[in-house]
Scaffold this motif. Structure first.
Motif, mmCIF file in Angstrom:
data_model
loop_
_atom_site.group_PDB
_atom_site.id
_atom_site.type_symbol
_atom_site.label_atom_id
_atom_site.label_comp_id
_atom_site.label_asym_id
_atom_site.label_seq_id
_atom_site.Cartn_x
_atom_site.Cartn_y
_atom_site.Cartn_z
ATOM 1 N N HIS A 124 23.455 36.875 93.019
ATOM 2 C CA HIS A 124 23.092 36.618 91.942
ATOM 3 C C HIS A 124 24.027 35.457 91.154
ATOM 4 O O HIS A 124 23.420 34.528 90.589
ATOM 5 N N ASP A 125 25.397 36.046 91.275
ATOM 6 C CA ASP A 125 26.190 35.224 90.476
ATOM 7 C C ASP A 125 26.402 33.899 90.991
ATOM 8 O O ASP A 125 26.752 32.918 90.282
ATOM 9 N N ARG A 126 26.455 33.734 92.613
ATOM 10 C CA ARG A 126 26.587 32.339 93.007
ATOM 11 C C ARG A 126 25.432 31.251 92.711
ATOM 12 O O ARG A 126 25.555 30.381 92.431
ATOM 13 N N MET A 127 24.415 31.812 92.673
ATOM 14 C CA MET A 127 22.989 31.360 92.235
ATOM 15 C C MET A 127 23.058 30.716 90.991
ATOM 16 O O MET A 127 22.762 29.655 90.507
ATOM 17 N N LEU A 128 23.576 31.749 89.942
ATOM 18 C CA LEU A 128 23.732 31.502 88.561
ATOM 19 C C LEU A 128 24.591 30.160 88.289
ATOM 20 O O LEU A 128 24.452 29.321 87.631
ATOM 21 N N ALA A 129 25.833 30.537 89.119
ATOM 22 C CA ALA A 129 26.949 29.242 88.972
ATOM 23 C C ALA A 129 26.421 28.121 89.417
ATOM 24 O O ALA A 129 26.572 26.957 88.740
ATOM 25 N N ALA A 130 25.512 27.837 90.362
ATOM 26 C CA ALA A 130 25.083 26.782 90.997
ATOM 27 C C ALA A 130 23.984 26.229 90.091
ATOM 28 O O ALA A 130 24.010 25.030 90.020
ATOM 29 N N SER A 131 23.231 27.005 89.537
ATOM 30 C CA SER A 131 22.248 26.603 88.390
ATOM 31 C C SER A 131 22.722 25.729 87.258
ATOM 32 O O SER A 131 22.136 25.053 86.663
ATOM 33 N N GLN A 132 24.056 26.318 87.002
ATOM 34 C CA GLN A 132 24.537 25.647 85.806
ATOM 35 C C GLN A 132 25.225 24.186 85.931
ATOM 36 O O GLN A 132 25.710 23.404 85.291
ATOM 37 N N LYS A 133 25.632 23.976 87.506
ATOM 38 C CA LYS A 133 26.117 23.027 87.894
ATOM 39 C C LYS A 133 24.937 21.600 88.347
ATOM 40 O O LYS A 133 25.314 20.615 88.373
ATOM 41 N N SER A 134 23.771 22.153 88.744
ATOM 42 C CA SER A 134 22.914 21.425 89.006
ATOM 43 C C SER A 134 21.483 21.694 88.570
ATOM 44 O O SER A 134 21.192 22.741 88.272
ATOM 45 N N ALA A 135 20.742 20.610 88.200
ATOM 46 C CA ALA A 135 19.233 20.717 87.735
ATOM 47 C C ALA A 135 18.222 21.087 88.442
ATOM 48 O O ALA A 135 17.229 21.544 88.154
ATOM 49 N N VAL A 136 18.441 21.047 89.932
ATOM 50 C CA VAL A 136 17.707 21.491 90.788
ATOM 51 C C VAL A 136 17.572 22.937 90.878
ATOM 52 O O VAL A 136 18.540 23.583 90.996
ATOM 53 N N ALA A 137 16.204 23.552 91.046
ATOM 54 C CA ALA A 137 16.108 24.790 91.051
ATOM 55 C C ALA A 137 16.398 25.277 92.363
ATOM 56 O O ALA A 137 16.388 24.667 93.492
ATOM 57 N N LYS A 138 16.744 26.567 92.555
ATOM 58 C CA LYS A 138 17.206 27.190 93.771
ATOM 59 C C LYS A 138 16.344 28.513 93.914
ATOM 60 O O LYS A 138 16.076 29.323 92.795
ATOM 61 N N ILE A 139 15.903 28.642 95.127
ATOM 62 C CA ILE A 139 15.373 29.953 95.347
ATOM 63 C C ILE A 139 16.114 30.831 96.440
ATOM 64 O O ILE A 139 16.434 30.283 97.420
ATOM 65 N N ALA A 140 16.012 32.158 96.575
ATOM 66 C CA ALA A 140 16.044 32.773 97.753
ATOM 67 C C ALA A 140 15.228 34.144 97.757
ATOM 68 O O ALA A 140 15.257 34.867 96.774
#
Length: 381
Positions: free
Chosen positions: A208-224
């Motif tokens: 959860h935390d890694r996805m959160l950090a990544a979403s703050q750096k990139s506008a592209v949505a991420k799913i898992a």
């Protein structure tokens, strides 16, 4: 109803056709139909028993839907099944714009078109209908009221499902031959160890935390798709059922993975039994490790991965598996494989188990692109 005269049936574009959840008896009928391709070394009755056993697992008992394409004019339990498939409800994480949401999605599997009916457009019609049905199927209690993506794993290449929106994503793997070995330095993991080291709240919280950090750096949505313990139990239910029926004089497999505690590297696996030993494969379902922050940590991590792979080779040998396979290896895992087998080459699958994702998040303001995290074997259905 299984039997029907092909020449009397409507074509795939007919308004008389509908895609509906199967009744219990129609589900069994669809299993009988697809058994000719998927029952492997099991006889028909045992194959049906396997499917019923899997239906009772935590992952599927409340979230599996068997779909059948039929004529709207035929009565339930007496309908000719023209094509069939299954959908599996799953929990996922969606990260976008500095926010992580827990969302529901579906995986699609067991897509089957009857050979005697092929060429009439039934599979195409079924997938057209399914693609839109799954957007809102069982989504009444979800915040958005609909799914933003669904997944499937194509065994017929990349083109067919892409026309309905399921775009092919990374589908590579590494493999190494089964091999008898001694102590590799990796610890055997049993089911409770996998739950602790790969599925704990701490592990999932880090995701959860890694996805959160990544979403703050990139506008592209991420799913898992969340790698919760239910996924592993479902895969193990398959292997244990096969082991019980194919090796009645042997205890069921209890070693479910391997790990190196001092390096914090772990994996879970399952055994897939097929008609011939050459098709028996030990699949690594999921890897868990921390990204190293120094050259020394990197070397420790790679060595631990190599030790685990050697332990997997031995386990594959013990169960008459032909090889060990894992999907979409990271650069670290590729370096570890080079230590175990320098001749192993990365394979990019073009036909079998092509990971495919249908993204509808653009309509929800999430952009037209999406990144698929944890595209590993555990999510297969």
């Amino acid at each position: 109803m299984i039997a029907a005269e092909p020449r009397t049936l409507p074509d795939g574009e007919s308004p008389d056709l509908i895609l509906v959840p199967a009744t219990p008896s129609e589900r069994i009928a669809s299993i009988k139909l697809n058994s000719r391709e998927w029952r492997g070394p099991l006889d028909l009755d045992t194959y049906i028993a396997r499917e019923n056993h899997l239906l009772t697992q935590r992952l599927t008992r409340d979230g599996l839907t068997c779909w059948v394409l039929v004529s709207r004019h035929e009565a339930e339990d007496n309908r000719t099944i023209l094509s069939a498939c299954e959908s599996y409800r799953k929990t996922a994480l969606l990260a976008h714009g500095g926010v992580v949401e827990k969302v529901a999605t579906h995986g699609v599997g067991s897509v089957f078109s009857r050979p005697e009916f092929r060429g009439k457009g039934y599979a195409k019609r079924m997938m057209e209908e399914l693609s839109t049905k799954l957007e809102t199927w069982e989504m009444e209690k979800e915040k958005r009221g609909r799914s933003v993506f669904t997944v499937l794993f194509s065994d017929i290449g990349k083109k067919f499902y892409a026309q309905f929106g399921w775009r092919p994503f990374a589908s590579s793997h590494l493999s190494v031959a089964a091999k008898e070995g001694g102590d590799t330095g990796a610890r055997e993991l049993f089911a409770e160890d996998v739950q602790k080291n790969l599925c704990s709240e701490e592990v999932l919280g880090k995701l959860h935390d890694r996805m959160l950090a990544a979403s703050q750096k990139s506008a592209v949505a991420k799913i898992a798709i969340v790698p919760n313990f239910d996924h592993f139990l479902w895969h193990w239910a398959r292997e244990e059922f096969y082991a019980e029926n194919l090796f009645p004089d042997r205890s069921p497999p209890v070693v479910k993975g391997a790990g190196v505690d001092k390096a914090g590297v772990y994996c879970a696996w399952n055994r897939v039994f097929d008609d011939v030993p050459e098709d028996n494969i030990l699949y690594i379902l999921r890897w868990v490790y921390e990204e190293p922050t120094s050259p020394t940590e990197e070397q420790t991590t790679i060595q631990a991965m190599a030790a685990i792979l050697r332990r997997a080779q031995h386990e594959a040998h013990e169960w008459n598996m032909h090889k060990v396979v894992f999907w979409n290896p990271t650069p670290l895992l590729q370096k570890a494989m080079a230590l175990v087998d320098p001749t192993s080459e990365l394979v990019h699958r073009e036909k079998d188990s092509v990971a495919s994702l249908r993204w509808t998040g653009e309509a929800e303001g999430l952009g037209e692109d999406v990144e698929w995290w944890l595209n590993e074997k555990y999510a297969w259905c």
